[in-house]
Design a protein around this motif. Sequence first.
Motif, PDB file in Angstrom:
ATOM      1  N   LEU A 144       0.741  -1.067  -0.066  1.00  0.00           N
ATOM      2  CA  LEU A 144       0.149  -0.095   0.141  1.00  0.00           C
ATOM      3  C   LEU A 144       0.886   1.183  -0.106  1.00  0.00           C
ATOM      4  CD1 LEU A 144      -2.972   1.159   0.451  1.00  0.00           C
ATOM      5  CD2 LEU A 144      -2.375   0.771   3.096  1.00  0.00           C
ATOM      6  N   ILE A 145       0.810   1.960  -1.078  1.00  0.00           N
ATOM      7  CA  ILE A 145       1.727   3.267  -1.210  1.00  0.00           C
ATOM      8  C   ILE A 145       0.825   4.490  -1.135  1.00  0.00           C
ATOM      9  CG2 ILE A 145       3.851   1.798  -2.090  1.00  0.00           C
ATOM     10  CD1 ILE A 145       3.180   3.082  -5.012  1.00  0.00           C
ATOM     11  N   GLY A 146       1.710   5.266  -0.597  1.00  0.00           N
ATOM     12  CA  GLY A 146       1.045   6.708  -0.802  1.00  0.00           C
ATOM     13  C   GLY A 146       1.872   7.455  -1.643  1.00  0.00           C
ATOM     14  N   SER A 147       1.020   8.505  -2.767  1.00  0.00           N
ATOM     15  CA  SER A 147       1.407   8.975  -4.040  1.00  0.00           C
ATOM     16  C   SER A 147       1.273  10.448  -3.582  1.00  0.00           C
ATOM     17  CB  SER A 147       0.943   8.375  -5.134  1.00  0.00           C
ATOM     18  OG  SER A 147       1.284   8.873  -6.328  1.00  0.00           O
ATOM     19  N   ASN A 148       2.078  11.200  -3.457  1.00  0.00           N
ATOM     20  CA  ASN A 148       1.781  12.713  -3.073  1.00  0.00           C
ATOM     21  C   ASN A 148       2.263  13.454  -4.396  1.00  0.00           C
ATOM     22  OD1 ASN A 148       1.132  15.151  -1.780  1.00  0.00           O
ATOM     23  ND2 ASN A 148       3.231  15.410  -1.133  1.00  0.00           N
ATOM     24  N   TYR A 149       1.536  14.103  -5.155  1.00  0.00           N
ATOM     25  CA  TYR A 149       1.620  14.831  -6.095  1.00  0.00           C
ATOM     26  C   TYR A 149       2.688  13.932  -7.252  1.00  0.00           C
ATOM     27  CZ  TYR A 149       2.256  19.542  -8.451  1.00  0.00           C
ATOM     28  OH  TYR A 149       2.373  20.629  -9.146  1.00  0.00           O
ATOM     29  N   GLY A 150       2.247  12.890  -7.324  1.00  0.00           N
ATOM     30  CA  GLY A 150       3.120  11.573  -8.088  1.00  0.00           C
ATOM     31  C   GLY A 150       4.401  11.680  -8.183  1.00  0.00           C
ATOM     32  N   SER A 151       4.854  12.263  -6.853  1.00  0.00           N
ATOM     33  CA  SER A 151       6.488  12.259  -6.557  1.00  0.00           C
ATOM     34  C   SER A 151       7.140  13.150  -8.050  1.00  0.00           C
ATOM     35  CB  SER A 151       7.132  10.851  -6.712  1.00  0.00           C
ATOM     36  OG  SER A 151       6.664  10.112  -5.277  1.00  0.00           O
ATOM     37  N   THR A 152       6.294  14.031  -8.368  1.00  0.00           N
ATOM     38  CA  THR A 152       6.488  14.845  -9.399  1.00  0.00           C
ATOM     39  C   THR A 152       7.920  15.906  -9.097  1.00  0.00           C
ATOM     40  OG1 THR A 152       4.602  15.087 -10.371  1.00  0.00           O
ATOM     41  CG2 THR A 152       5.678  16.964 -10.672  1.00  0.00           C
ATOM     42  N   VAL A 153       9.071  15.924 -10.078  1.00  0.00           N
ATOM     43  CA  VAL A 153       9.876  16.886  -9.802  1.00  0.00           C
ATOM     44  C   VAL A 153       9.561  17.910 -10.858  1.00  0.00           C
ATOM     45  CG1 VAL A 153      12.420  17.233 -10.378  1.00  0.00           C
ATOM     46  CG2 VAL A 153      11.597  14.865  -9.294  1.00  0.00           C
ATOM     47  N   PRO A 154       9.057  18.778 -10.546  1.00  0.00           N
ATOM     48  CA  PRO A 154       8.594  19.847 -11.606  1.00  0.00           C
ATOM     49  C   PRO A 154       9.135  20.211 -12.833  1.00  0.00           C
ATOM     50  CG  PRO A 154       7.954  20.815  -9.328  1.00  0.00           C
ATOM     51  CD  PRO A 154       9.097  19.549  -9.308  1.00  0.00           C
ATOM     52  N   GLY A 155      10.937  20.700 -12.410  1.00  0.00           N
ATOM     53  CA  GLY A 155      11.470  21.094 -13.610  1.00  0.00           C
ATOM     54  C   GLY A 155      11.802  19.973 -14.640  1.00  0.00           C
ATOM     55  N   ARG A 156      11.595  18.700 -14.109  1.00  0.00           N
ATOM     56  CA  ARG A 156      11.734  17.711 -14.937  1.00  0.00           C
ATOM     57  C   ARG A 156      10.465  17.087 -15.717  1.00  0.00           C
ATOM     58  NH1 ARG A 156      12.523  11.957 -11.825  1.00  0.00           N
ATOM     59  NH2 ARG A 156      10.313  12.615 -11.878  1.00  0.00           N
ATOM     60  N   ASP A 157       9.262  17.064 -15.087  1.00  0.00           N
ATOM     61  CA  ASP A 157       8.247  16.449 -15.368  1.00  0.00           C
ATOM     62  C   ASP A 157       7.276  17.338 -16.122  1.00  0.00           C
ATOM     63  OD1 ASP A 157       8.983  13.932 -14.158  1.00  0.00           O
ATOM     64  OD2 ASP A 157       7.878  14.112 -12.438  1.00  0.00           O
ATOM     65  N   PHE A 158       7.482  18.572 -15.770  1.00  0.00           N
ATOM     66  CA  PHE A 158       6.257  19.503 -16.332  1.00  0.00           C
ATOM     67  C   PHE A 158       6.599  19.735 -18.018  1.00  0.00           C
ATOM     68  CE2 PHE A 158       4.623  22.274 -12.556  1.00  0.00           C
ATOM     69  CZ  PHE A 158       4.273  21.017 -12.035  1.00  0.00           C
ATOM     70  N   PRO A 159       7.894  20.159 -18.417  1.00  0.00           N
ATOM     71  CA  PRO A 159       8.356  20.134 -19.735  1.00  0.00           C
ATOM     72  C   PRO A 159       8.092  18.553 -20.349  1.00  0.00           C
ATOM     73  CG  PRO A 159       9.867  21.151 -18.454  1.00  0.00           C
ATOM     74  CD  PRO A 159       8.904  20.376 -17.278  1.00  0.00           C
ATOM     75  N   ARG A 160       8.085  17.439 -19.818  1.00  0.00           N
ATOM     76  CA  ARG A 160       8.052  16.367 -20.345  1.00  0.00           C
ATOM     77  C   ARG A 160       6.480  16.007 -20.971  1.00  0.00           C
ATOM     78  NH1 ARG A 160       9.883  11.473 -16.848  1.00  0.00           N
ATOM     79  NH2 ARG A 160      11.967  12.191 -17.443  1.00  0.00           N
ATOM     80  N   LEU A 161       5.812  16.391 -19.709  1.00  0.00           N
ATOM     81  CA  LEU A 161       4.339  16.256 -19.843  1.00  0.00           C
ATOM     82  C   LEU A 161       3.834  17.311 -21.064  1.00  0.00           C
ATOM     83  CD1 LEU A 161       3.301  16.044 -16.250  1.00  0.00           C
ATOM     84  CD2 LEU A 161       3.076  14.205 -18.092  1.00  0.00           C
ATOM     85  N   ALA A 162       4.385  18.461 -21.079  1.00  0.00           N
ATOM     86  CA  ALA A 162       3.998  19.466 -21.951  1.00  0.00           C
ATOM     87  C   ALA A 162       4.322  18.914 -23.363  1.00  0.00           C
ATOM     88  CB  ALA A 162       4.756  20.977 -21.995  1.00  0.00           C
ATOM     89  N   GLU A 163       5.566  18.169 -23.682  1.00  0.00           N
ATOM     90  CA  GLU A 163       6.062  17.606 -24.888  1.00  0.00           C
ATOM     91  C   GLU A 163       4.873  16.462 -25.337  1.00  0.00           C
ATOM     92  OE1 GLU A 163       7.841  18.698 -27.022  1.00  0.00           O
ATOM     93  OE2 GLU A 163       8.837  20.428 -25.818  1.00  0.00           O
TER      94      GLU A 163
END
Length: 368
Positions: free
Chosen positions: A308-327
């Motif tokens: 059973l694991i907790g996922s907070n903000y999907g362990s997002t690293v904003p500077g790495r993940d936001f540009p990836r998601l935008a792409e």
Amino acid sequence: MIPSPRKTRAAVHDGTSTALEIRTVEIAPPGPGTVLVRLGASGVCGSDRHVLDGDWQLPSPTVMGHEGAGTVEAVGAGVEDVAAGDHVILSWFYPCRRCTACLSGRSFVCTGSRSEECLLPDGSTALSDAGTQLFPYLSVGSMSEYTVVPESAAIKVPAEVPFDVASLIGCSIATGYGSVVNDAAVQAGQSAVVVGTGGVGLSIIMALNLVGANPIIAVDLSDDKLEAARSFGATHTLKPGDDLAARVQEITGTGADFAFEAIGRVETIESLPWLITAGGKAVLVGLPPQDAPVSIDALALAETGKSLIGSNYGSTVPGRDFPRLAELYLAGKLPVDRLISNRIKLDDVNEAFDAMRRGERARSVIVF
Ligand code: APR
Ligand code: ZN
């Protein structure tokens, strides 16, 4: 040179009411290490609703909204990552960039951030109303024409990404994608159940579809939401009920490899371990009310090697993940735009929360 103080129209929560008041308030210019952003869009997220409904206690009065995107209007001293005119997605958890976690690339468990206190790194906020300090929700406060955030919370993305789409990348999409890719690490061909298919649950389904999970089983009370889930790649849809575990077993053979909870209800969280197979993972994405313990059959969990694991903000690293998601969005691989069910004005935000309470709408987005 920006005029100071400047005014901004903002949706303010007084700390007790279930509705927001749209007020014109004051905003100070950006200080060292912070950035003034003119909002283009702000999503209306389940977490904002939790606050309005009294599920969590926060410093108040609060300028609500934490799922936002806009244009950098001005930067304070020492800011290097962004400049005026850049399009940015706001992160509701800003890394301090100094603690051990941040320095080792695990900024999602940063211990120096003051996001949860709704404060800038120096302990101040830029918003006030007639001398009373206002707290931007999670140091974002995106339900406002302007806001001031720390540099590490404003991530530059290509200007071709529309603001409404960009705003959703900042919370529901990052949360959903991160829970699937960063936390659960779901692989092609693995099975998954998603309980609750609002903005966050649908984002999880989008990500499961992207990584090739199969089958993808969506569970919700609302027929409209289940229809939306199918359109994002759910292969099966179910209504909650006593036989949910049996139905999931029928579809998957032995239970799902993964189960995601994206509502934040104690009962649905408790049901999660029964939906997965031995060795499977139950992932908590929805955030329950404060002080609401859940009860789990620990022996059954241990004996079957389930986690059973907790996922907070999907362990997002904003500077790495936001540009990836935008792409991924620009490449047509993540149909974020289809998550937007209603584009609304700031003045209509209370109506959007009421619709959410009735289980309606995939995602309302305030467009400024
Ligand atoms: N069983 C199944 N589905 C349910 C149930 C239930 N008992 N109760 C509510 N739902 C569904 C609603 O119909 C809705 O589609 O859960 C969904 C919740 O979605 P939203 O209200 O749109 O909330 P969302 O923004 O997706 O956030 C969900 O994630 O980040 C957290 O704090 C956030 O806890 C919240 C959760
Ligand atoms: Zn959110």
